[in-house]
Design a protein around this motif. Structure first.
Motif, PDB file in Angstrom:
ATOM      1  N   ALA A  10     -22.883 -29.211 -12.865  1.00 53.66           N
ATOM      2  CA  ALA A  10     -22.233 -28.135 -12.113  1.00 53.66           C
ATOM      3  C   ALA A  10     -23.015 -27.795 -10.845  1.00 53.66           C
ATOM      4  O   ALA A  10     -24.244 -27.861 -10.820  1.00 53.66           O
ATOM      5  N   TRP A  11     -22.252 -27.416  -9.826  1.00 55.35           N
ATOM      6  CA  TRP A  11     -22.827 -26.929  -8.567  1.00 55.35           C
ATOM      7  C   TRP A  11     -22.824 -25.410  -8.617  1.00 55.35           C
ATOM      8  O   TRP A  11     -21.772 -24.781  -8.813  1.00 55.35           O
ATOM      9  N   ASP A  43     -27.206 -37.504 -12.243  1.00 57.86           N
ATOM     10  CA  ASP A  43     -26.777 -36.114 -12.067  1.00 57.86           C
ATOM     11  C   ASP A  43     -26.288 -35.880 -10.638  1.00 57.86           C
ATOM     12  O   ASP A  43     -25.231 -35.287 -10.423  1.00 57.86           O
ATOM     13  N   LEU A  44     -27.070 -36.329  -9.664  1.00 61.89           N
ATOM     14  CA  LEU A  44     -26.725 -36.052  -8.266  1.00 61.89           C
ATOM     15  C   LEU A  44     -25.490 -36.822  -7.822  1.00 61.89           C
ATOM     16  O   LEU A  44     -24.684 -36.300  -7.048  1.00 61.89           O
ATOM     17  N   ASP A  45     -25.309 -38.051  -8.330  1.00 64.04           N
ATOM     18  CA  ASP A  45     -24.076 -38.795  -8.030  1.00 64.04           C
ATOM     19  C   ASP A  45     -22.861 -37.993  -8.500  1.00 64.04           C
ATOM     20  O   ASP A  45     -21.872 -37.859  -7.779  1.00 64.04           O
ATOM     21  N   THR A  46     -22.943 -37.480  -9.721  1.00 61.52           N
ATOM     22  CA  THR A  46     -21.842 -36.700 -10.291  1.00 61.52           C
ATOM     23  C   THR A  46     -21.611 -35.427  -9.499  1.00 61.52           C
ATOM     24  O   THR A  46     -20.468 -35.072  -9.180  1.00 61.52           O
ATOM     25  N   LEU A  47     -22.696 -34.740  -9.177  1.00 57.40           N
ATOM     26  CA  LEU A  47     -22.615 -33.488  -8.426  1.00 57.40           C
ATOM     27  C   LEU A  47     -21.896 -33.691  -7.095  1.00 57.40           C
ATOM     28  O   LEU A  47     -20.955 -32.955  -6.767  1.00 57.40           O
ATOM     29  N   VAL A  48     -22.316 -34.688  -6.333  1.00 52.62           N
ATOM     30  CA  VAL A  48     -21.736 -34.959  -5.020  1.00 52.62           C
ATOM     31  C   VAL A  48     -20.264 -35.355  -5.159  1.00 52.62           C
ATOM     32  O   VAL A  48     -19.396 -34.850  -4.433  1.00 52.62           O
ATOM     33  N   ARG A  49     -19.955 -36.244  -6.092  1.00 52.85           N
ATOM     34  CA  ARG A  49     -18.575 -36.705  -6.288  1.00 52.85           C
ATOM     35  C   ARG A  49     -17.655 -35.557  -6.687  1.00 52.85           C
ATOM     36  O   ARG A  49     -16.564 -35.380  -6.131  1.00 52.85           O
ATOM     37  N   GLU A  50     -18.085 -34.758  -7.658  1.00 51.60           N
ATOM     38  CA  GLU A  50     -17.234 -33.666  -8.148  1.00 51.60           C
ATOM     39  C   GLU A  50     -16.996 -32.600  -7.080  1.00 51.60           C
ATOM     40  O   GLU A  50     -15.885 -32.079  -6.963  1.00 51.60           O
ATOM     41  N   ALA A  51     -18.014 -32.263  -6.301  1.00 54.57           N
ATOM     42  CA  ALA A  51     -17.830 -31.265  -5.238  1.00 54.57           C
ATOM     43  C   ALA A  51     -16.822 -31.762  -4.204  1.00 54.57           C
ATOM     44  O   ALA A  51     -15.984 -30.991  -3.722  1.00 54.57           O
ATOM     45  N   LYS A  52     -16.892 -33.044  -3.889  1.00 54.83           N
ATOM     46  CA  LYS A  52     -15.945 -33.625  -2.925  1.00 54.83           C
ATOM     47  C   LYS A  52     -14.532 -33.621  -3.507  1.00 54.83           C
ATOM     48  O   LYS A  52     -13.571 -33.237  -2.836  1.00 54.83           O
ATOM     49  N   GLU A  53     -14.402 -34.020  -4.793  1.00 60.19           N
ATOM     50  CA  GLU A  53     -13.082 -34.088  -5.428  1.00 60.19           C
ATOM     51  C   GLU A  53     -12.452 -32.712  -5.607  1.00 60.19           C
ATOM     52  O   GLU A  53     -11.244 -32.558  -5.420  1.00 60.19           O
ATOM     53  N   GLU A  54     -13.248 -31.712  -5.965  1.00 63.94           N
ATOM     54  CA  GLU A  54     -12.692 -30.388  -6.273  1.00 63.94           C
ATOM     55  C   GLU A  54     -12.588 -29.475  -5.056  1.00 63.94           C
ATOM     56  O   GLU A  54     -11.652 -28.700  -4.949  1.00 63.94           O
ATOM     57  N   ASP A  58     -19.069 -31.896   1.302  1.00 58.66           N
ATOM     58  CA  ASP A  58     -20.098 -32.916   1.121  1.00 58.66           C
ATOM     59  C   ASP A  58     -21.422 -32.229   0.802  1.00 58.66           C
ATOM     60  O   ASP A  58     -21.999 -31.568   1.672  1.00 58.66           O
ATOM     61  N   LEU A  59     -21.875 -32.384  -0.446  1.00 64.27           N
ATOM     62  CA  LEU A  59     -23.177 -31.839  -0.815  1.00 64.27           C
ATOM     63  C   LEU A  59     -24.272 -32.758  -0.297  1.00 64.27           C
ATOM     64  O   LEU A  59     -24.089 -33.971  -0.215  1.00 64.27           O
ATOM     65  N   ASP A  60     -25.399 -32.167   0.047  1.00 62.37           N
ATOM     66  CA  ASP A  60     -26.555 -32.931   0.507  1.00 62.37           C
ATOM     67  C   ASP A  60     -27.495 -33.127  -0.673  1.00 62.37           C
ATOM     68  O   ASP A  60     -28.213 -32.202  -1.054  1.00 62.37           O
ATOM     69  N   PRO A  61     -27.503 -34.319  -1.293  1.00 61.82           N
ATOM     70  CA  PRO A  61     -28.333 -34.523  -2.484  1.00 61.82           C
ATOM     71  C   PRO A  61     -29.824 -34.348  -2.222  1.00 61.82           C
ATOM     72  O   PRO A  61     -30.583 -34.059  -3.140  1.00 61.82           O
ATOM     73  N   GLU A  89     -28.296 -26.387  -7.388  1.00 60.11           N
ATOM     74  CA  GLU A  89     -27.924 -25.762  -6.129  1.00 60.11           C
ATOM     75  C   GLU A  89     -28.112 -26.826  -5.062  1.00 60.11           C
ATOM     76  O   GLU A  89     -28.961 -27.704  -5.206  1.00 60.11           O
ATOM     77  N   SER A  90     -27.332 -26.749  -3.996  1.00 61.34           N
ATOM     78  CA  SER A  90     -27.430 -27.747  -2.938  1.00 61.34           C
ATOM     79  C   SER A  90     -26.764 -27.219  -1.679  1.00 61.34           C
ATOM     80  O   SER A  90     -25.762 -26.507  -1.751  1.00 61.34           O
ATOM     81  N   ALA A  91     -27.315 -27.616  -0.526  1.00 62.47           N
ATOM     82  CA  ALA A  91     -26.656 -27.334   0.744  1.00 62.47           C
ATOM     83  C   ALA A  91     -25.413 -28.219   0.842  1.00 62.47           C
ATOM     84  O   ALA A  91     -25.311 -29.246   0.153  1.00 62.47           O
TER      85      ALA A  91
END
Length: 133
Positions: A10-11, A43-54, A58-61, A89-91
């Motif tokens: 989760a983000w 984890d970070l691959d999932t985080l970035v992909r899910e934020a883009k999809e939902e 674009d999260l900055d890993p 958390e991520s920018a």
């Protein structure tokens, strides 16, 4: 009884004492943005992909910070099925907006805790205990 585990990422995005949450079509509870890991994803691959999809952002890993891991009974699943939520958390870049799979994007306060899933309620408690929510 063996417990089945749902692995989710989760983000956590906080602003002004509120946390970003989403509601999927056909659901009445709010969930922190994120989702299930796909085969081979970190984890970070999932985080970035899910934020883009939902949320179309674009999260900055490279700015991602691990917030914690939380477990609870999975919402809308039979007893004994748990969700493990690894939170970051991520920018980000872009404008937060609901994608086709998301019905609503909202900012929730601690008073809205009861509107979320069991694992999100534990995360809300953690953020509240830290004075962030």
């Amino acid at each position: 009884m063996t417990t089945h585990l749902i692995d989710k990422i989760a983000w956590i995005h906080l602003a002004d004492g509120r946390v970003l949450s989403t509601r999927s079509h056909g659901r009445d509870r709010y969930y922190l943005p994120g989702g299930k890991r796909e085969a081979g994803e970190s984890d970070l691959d999932t985080l970035v992909r899910e934020a883009k999809e939902e949320l179309t952002v674009d999260l900055d890993p490279f700015t991602a910070t691990f917030l914690g891991e939380f477990r609870a009974q999975a919402d809308a699943h039979p007893d004994g099925i748990e969700v493990r939520m690894r939170c970051y958390e991520s920018a980000y870049q872009g404008r937060i907006q609901a994608s086709a799979e998301i019905a609503e994007v909202v900012w929730l306060t601690y008073a809205d805790r009861h509107l979320t899933s069991p694992v999100d309620q534990i995360i809300f408690d953690h953020l509240h205990d830290q004075g962030r929510l």
